[in-house]
Design a protein around this motif. Structure first.
Motif, mmCIF file in Angstrom:
data_model
loop_
_atom_site.group_PDB
_atom_site.id
_atom_site.type_symbol
_atom_site.label_atom_id
_atom_site.label_comp_id
_atom_site.label_asym_id
_atom_site.label_seq_id
_atom_site.Cartn_x
_atom_site.Cartn_y
_atom_site.Cartn_z
ATOM 1 N N ASP A 1 0.825 -1.199 0.000
ATOM 2 C CA ASP A 1 0.000 0.000 0.000
ATOM 3 C C ASP A 1 0.869 1.263 0.000
ATOM 4 O O ASP A 1 0.529 2.266 0.616
ATOM 5 N N ASN A 2 2.002 1.190 -0.705
ATOM 6 C CA ASN A 2 2.880 2.342 -0.813
ATOM 7 C C ASN A 2 3.592 2.299 -2.162
ATOM 8 O O ASN A 2 3.455 1.335 -2.917
ATOM 9 N N THR A 3 4.351 3.329 -2.466
ATOM 10 C CA THR A 3 5.114 3.365 -3.718
ATOM 11 C C THR A 3 6.606 3.420 -3.420
ATOM 12 O O THR A 3 7.373 4.141 -4.072
ATOM 13 N N ILE A 4 7.026 2.666 -2.409
ATOM 14 C CA ILE A 4 8.453 2.544 -2.096
ATOM 15 C C ILE A 4 9.014 1.388 -2.923
ATOM 16 O O ILE A 4 8.651 0.227 -2.721
ATOM 17 N N PHE A 5 9.897 1.712 -3.857
ATOM 18 C CA PHE A 5 10.549 0.717 -4.695
ATOM 19 C C PHE A 5 12.058 0.858 -4.534
ATOM 20 O O PHE A 5 12.570 1.967 -4.357
ATOM 21 N N LEU A 6 12.765 -0.257 -4.598
ATOM 22 C CA LEU A 6 14.213 -0.260 -4.431
ATOM 23 C C LEU A 6 14.909 -0.530 -5.753
ATOM 24 O O LEU A 6 14.407 -1.279 -6.598
ATOM 25 N N GLU A 7 16.082 0.070 -5.913
ATOM 26 C CA GLU A 7 16.925 -0.264 -7.052
ATOM 27 C C GLU A 7 17.439 -1.697 -6.883
ATOM 28 O O GLU A 7 17.550 -2.203 -5.767
ATOM 29 N N LYS A 8 17.739 -2.342 -7.986
ATOM 30 C CA LYS A 8 18.325 -3.672 -7.902
ATOM 31 C C LYS A 8 19.670 -3.577 -7.189
ATOM 32 O O LYS A 8 20.406 -2.608 -7.351
ATOM 33 N N ILE A 9 19.985 -4.598 -6.385
ATOM 34 C CA ILE A 9 21.235 -4.566 -5.623
ATOM 35 C C ILE A 9 22.282 -5.447 -6.305
ATOM 36 O O ILE A 9 21.955 -6.356 -7.076
ATOM 37 N N LYS A 10 23.533 -5.174 -5.991
ATOM 38 C CA LYS A 10 24.636 -5.870 -6.652
ATOM 39 C C LYS A 10 24.790 -7.300 -6.147
ATOM 40 O O LYS A 10 25.077 -8.209 -6.921
ATOM 41 N N ASP A 11 24.651 -7.491 -4.844
ATOM 42 C CA ASP A 11 24.842 -8.825 -4.269
ATOM 43 C C ASP A 11 23.599 -9.672 -4.513
ATOM 44 O O ASP A 11 22.527 -9.381 -3.978
#
Length: 861
Positions: free
Chosen positions: A769-779
């Motif tokens: 119920d939010n628009t918090i998205f993360l960038e893809k991580i390296k590991d």
């Protein structure tokens, strides 16, 4: 012509009357009975008025729950029109009341009336009913939100009027109606609020919105004991207030249900219908027509006292878990009332000074207009309910089949909820394959749609991704099997039914064998964390398998997966082995967990029981930050989960307290959704570096990322970059459509990661119920949950947001010094009914310290 603008009194005249009426309350705190009560009738002197009983006039003080209960009991004692029952107790042990009010003749035959009325929802019996001779049933519920106090404070007036008024008009209402009054749906929150405003009231009323009286402290009185919004719990009934109330609802199956609320002080008064385009498609159009017809009675009554009002905007009837929408799926007309709130005893507003008495008067006025509508439309509403249940399922889906082979507790809770709502549930008569999924008759169940409650069943099970309107007052998806992570399928052809369930026994576990070496239990079961903590609390040392293996058990061997817990017996520094088995028997029965005696540490395949791949489990000692700036709903969900389902003590402290106290005694720090700018950054970093586990959920994730505690980066959400002009009038709708009000998405899950222990499938449904998205991580090893390439399962999301979300991490777990930081972009504990993802959060607590634990013992040469 639009209904809203067809009123008999002009907007200007009503506005003038409204302002004059409100200004008249500026100089006094008490009003006469005549301000509230109709004066064209006589009142029975044997019935005490609220003022006579309380010692103050309604609206002069906020009624405490003990006072309210006392008055209701007194009226029931002296009136032959009123019966009272206690239908439950809150978490804080306050009584929940339901009053049945009707004519003495009706009350003398109330059981027969109830039985006859219930036949309206039974198609095989309803055709013979003579609705012209039947009373209508009206349910009136007041103040599910504790700080929306005008509803509750209007309820004594309503009960007094119904018990004491004399004459042909009231006799007719009572003869033709059964009125059910729930005077305070949320006693715990209501008591919290009334205590605050009464304690901060001045002798000379202060209307300044900055006044302490009008600004209650965190978490406020809106919520119940565990800070839940009870108005979202009508469908899944996770709290005692809801469970008791729903039993009474289904006993009666009312024709009208009123739900009395408050809204912002700058508004006026709202009554339904809401926005027609946002009505759930399962709800018949006839429902909206009848709601509009009832609304004319409210408009007429409010016109007479000069109160402003509005309809068909702001609110909707989509989510079936709300009090005013839940009845719409059951042949009843749910009516939401929203009164602009005084929040105390008097407040300056854009419309002028608003007194508490004024807000109560509007709630009481629409209580009476509801009764007038019910009387006038009695047979029409009874006939509507009968025809509602006589209609057949028109959809292609014939039945829902569901069942879980590894966690019977979640299936048991699903069945409890379904049966509580009079939804028929059957066992499978034979093994079935539905939508490519196999269901075994031993542990699978069927909800056929050839039953009276087929609409509500559809509303509980359905997946929906297409909508007439893209704005939602509440969530856009809540499919039960997705919430519970229980496999299910939609059968397009009839399914052969087995036994109809008449009971739903808790699925007890067992202890298999006896050993003086070790016992094993799997982490699949919902209450496995509760069993684990009980053992830790009693001093038993536990270890968790970080690799699968085959163990020797009584009668042969058994395969055990990641997350299996080992209880060592002989080397556990506890010599009472009989006591251990006795404890396990109790836990097996209480928690539905199977325990397996292991006579040897040598395994046929996989790791042995003494392997370093069995990692020690640290007993949790959690601290959660609470207080101003923290979302009470999200924090309360965590408190409720740990306190009521895991029996794990949770310390809760406000930011100011955390900044000045030692954190050494805690090994887990929880940041739920909230604002943490005042939190001592260096103190938290030092604590994590020393070995603590930090868990950050939803809105807390950006703070953790900005402080460098986690390597995650917040992904920017798409902006409207089109250069073409757009109508100003559409700006609010466009911006609202960009939000994720609450939808269900699929993630790819790594069951080998400690966060994924106890899950068997590589995919899982999560609520967002939010628009918090993360960038893809390296590991690649630090993201145990990643949104799928096509993530939407049910609910609404814009295409740009969906594109931004796909294949990005939903959970990231990384090291920070000797400690761990786990971030979760979604709420795994939503509203207490999202059973399917609770385990993710509990895994972070129980296994957080085992993530990336480095070189194992014995690896050095």
């Amino acid at each position: 012509m639009n209904y809203r603008y067809s009123f008999s009194i002009s907007i200007l005249k009503r506005a003038t009357a409204f302002l004059l009426l409100m200004l008249s309350h500026l100089s006094f705190a008490q009003v006469a009975d005549s301000y509230y009560l109709p004066q064209n009738v006589k009142y029975d002197p044997a019935i005490p008025t609220p003022q006579q009983y309380f010692g103050f006039q309604v609206g002069e003080w906020h009624i405490q729950h003990e006072q309210l209960v006392g008055y209701m009991k007194k009226v029931a004692e002296v009136s032959n029109r009123v019966k009272l029952v206690e239908y439950g107790r809150t978490y804080e042990n306050r009584p929940l009341l339901l009053l049945t009010i009707s004519s003495p003749k009706n009350l003398a035959n109330i059981d027969q009336i109830k039985a006859e009325h219930h036949k309206l929802v039974e198609p095989d019996k309803s055709s013979s009913l003579k609705t012209a001779d039947m009373p209508i049933v009206v349910w009136m519920g007041y103040s599910v939100h504790g700080n929306e106090a005008s509803g509750t404070n209007a309820s004594p007036l309503a009960v007094y009027y119904l018990a004491a008024a004399q004459g042909a008009e009231i006799d007719s209402v009572l003869n033709e109606s059964v009125i059910l009054v729930d005077p305070r749906i949320n006693p715990d929150g209501g008591e919290r609020f009334s205590s605050w405003v009464n304690a901060n009231k001045s002798m000379n009323l202060v209307a300044d919105p900055n006044s302490r009286e009008l600004n209650e402290t965190w978490p406020g009185g809106r919520y119940n004991h565990y800070w839940f919004d009870l108005n979202r719990d009508w469908l899944y009934t996770q709290h005692p207030e809801s469970k008791g109330r729903i039993v009474k609802y289904h006993e009666w199956k009312p024709n009208i249900l009123t739900d009395h609320h408050e809204m912002g002080s700058g508004s006026s008064f709202f009554f339904q219908p809401g926005i027609p385009a946002r009505t759930h498609p399962i709800t018949p159009k006839k429902n909206i027509e009848l709601t509009e017809k009832i609304g004319k009675f409210h408009a007429s009554a409010l016109d007479k006292i000069g109160s402003l009002y509005f309809t068909k905007e702001g609110y909707d009837d989509f989510y079936y878990g709300k009090g005013s929408t839940f009845p719409d799926a059951q042949g009843c007309i749910g009516i939401l009332f929203e009164q602009a709130s005084s929040r105390g005893h008097l407040q300056d507003t854009p419309n002028g000074p608003m007194s508490f008495a004024f807000t109560i008067r509007n709630q009481f006025t629409t209580t009476l207009s509801t009764l007038r509508a019910a009387k006038a439309m009695r047979q029409e509403l009874l006939d509507y309910q009968r025809s509602f249940y006589q209609e057949k399922n028109p959809s292609a889906t014939q039945a829902y089949v569901f069942g879980n082979t590894t966690d019977h507790v979640k299936t048991h809770e699903m069945i409890r909820i379904l049966r509580q709502h009079d939804i028929e549930v059957y066992r499978l008569s034979k093994d079935e394959t539905v939508e490519g999924k196999s269901f075994k008759k031993e542990n699978s169940y069927v909800v056929p749609l050839s039953q009276p409650q087929y609409r509500l069943a559809q509303g509980i099970f359905e997946k929906r991704t297409k909508f007439e309107d893209s704005l939602f007052y509440d969530i856009s998806a809540w499919g039960m099997p997705l919430c519970f992570n229980v496999p299910y399928g939609e059968a397009k052809t009839p399914v052969a039914l087995g036994e109809k369930l008449s009971k739903n026994d808790f699925p007890k576990g067992r202890v298999v064998g006896t050993s003086n070496y070790a016992y094993l239990f799997e982490w699949d079961g919902y209450f496995a964390p509760r069993a684990a903590y009980e053992l830790q609390k009693k001093g038993y040392k536990l270890k968790v398998a970080t690799e699968p293996f085959t163990g020797v058990i009584e009668g042969g061997t058994k395969s055990f997966d990641y997350g299996t817990v080992e209880i060592t017996a002989g080397g556990n520094q506890l010599s009472n082995l009989d006591g251990l088995r006795t404890l396990l028997e109790k836990l097996a029965e209480r928690d539905g967990i199977d325990f397996y005696a292991a006579p040897t540490g040598l395994t046929p395949t996989g790791i042995d029981l003494g392997s370093s791949y069995f990692a020690p489990m640290r007993a949790p000692r959690p601290l959660m930050i609470t207080g101003a700036g923290i979302n009470p709903n999200d924090a309360g969900e965590i408190w409720h989960l740990l306190d009521t389902r895991v029996n794990l003590p949770l310390t809760m402290s406000d930011i100011a307290q955390v900044n000045r106290m030692s954190l050494d005694k805690y090994n887990t720090l929880i940041l739920s959704s909230g604002e943490y700018s005042a939190l001592n950054e260096e103190k938290i970093k030092n604590w994590v570096r020393a070995g603590g586990t930090l868990i950050a959920v939803t809105d807390a994730v950006p703070w953790v990322a900005s402080k460098g505690l986690s390597p995650v980066k917040i992904k920017n959400t798409p902006a409207d970059t089109t250069s073409s002009p757009k109508p100003y009038a559409l700006a609010e709708r466009y911006k609202g459509a960009q939000l994720i009000a609450g939808a269900i998405f699929q993630v790819k899950l790594d069951p080998t990661h400690p966060i994924g222990y106890g899950y068997k499938e590589p995919t899982l449904s999560v609520f967002k119920d939010n628009t918090i998205f993360l960038e893809k991580i390296k590991d690649p090893y630090n993201a145990p949950l990643i949104y799928a390439n096509d993530p939407l399962v049910s609910g609404y999301i814009t295409e740009p947001n969906k594109k931004t979300m796909k294949n990005t991490p939903a959970v990231v777990a990384t090291a920070y010094g000797a400690g761990k930081v786990i971030v979760m972009t979604d709420n795994p504990n939503f509203r207490a009914f999202w059973y399917g993802t609770n385990k993710l959060f509990l895994n972070a607590i129980f296994f957080g310290s085992n993530i990336l634990s480095g070189i194992r013992g014995g690896d050095e040469d």
